[in-house]
Design a protein around this motif. Structure first.
Motif: not given
Length: 182
Positions: A115-122
């Motif tokens: 609901s609050h963010n979009v996160v990716i893995a690096q």
């Protein structure tokens, strides 16, 4: 007399997040084979983007490689818990190593939406990334406030294009509508 004792702190696991995979690729055949492989491994795709502007490499990557021609985003029906991102990133690296024999420019970037963010893995450290474990870092690329996503200055260039913002906005609407459903 008022009760001045503090409320006990309780740790709670957050709701499952919407799992997505960004595919940057050169060969259409490889795209469809990778998509099929990931649907078998995780779940059916809920949403599939149209071909989007290509994934732009960061300056250090540009010294070693070039960008692939196409980029798409797949969102899966299965929700993930945030800590699963590490194993999913490891699966991506393993799949990339296999599929790069047919498409040397293939790049798989997993992530999740809440609901609050979009996160990716690096897999590389940087000042704005948070180390999880086993060589995997997380990076917030969008935050949601005032009814829209705002892209962070440190996010990869791909996330600044309107087509990507539109896709994630629609994915968030679906997530919000369905987040309490099984």
């Amino acid at each position: 007399m008022a009760n001045n004792s503090p409320t006990p702190e309780i740790l709670e696991r957050p709701l499952g997040a919407s799992f997505f995979l960004i595919l940057s690729y050169q060969e259409e055949k490889v795209y469809f084979e990778v998509k099929n492989q990931w649907e078998k491994k995780y779940s059916k795709v809920s949403y599939e983007s149209i071909p989007l502007p290509k994934w732009e490499l960061d300056p250090t990557e540009k010294l070693q490689s070039i960008s692939a021609k196409f980029t798409r985003i797949l969102s899966f029906r299965r929700r993930i818990h945030r800590e699963e991102l590490v194993e999913i990133k490891k699966d991506c690296i393993e799949a990339q190593n296999v599929w790069r024999k047919e498409d040397p420019l293939l790049r798989l970037v997993p992530g999740y939406l809440t609901s609050h963010n979009v996160v990716i893995a690096q897999s590389k450290d940087d000042f704005h990334r948070i180390y999880l474990y086993q060589g995997v870092f997380s990076e917030i690329v969008y935050v949601y406030h005032s009814g829209k996503f705002s892209v962070l200055d440190t996010a990869p260039l791909f996330f600044k294009n309107q087509e990507a913002i539109y896709f994630f906005h629609n994915l968030r609407e679906s997530y919000e509508y369905n987040k309490f459903k099984d």
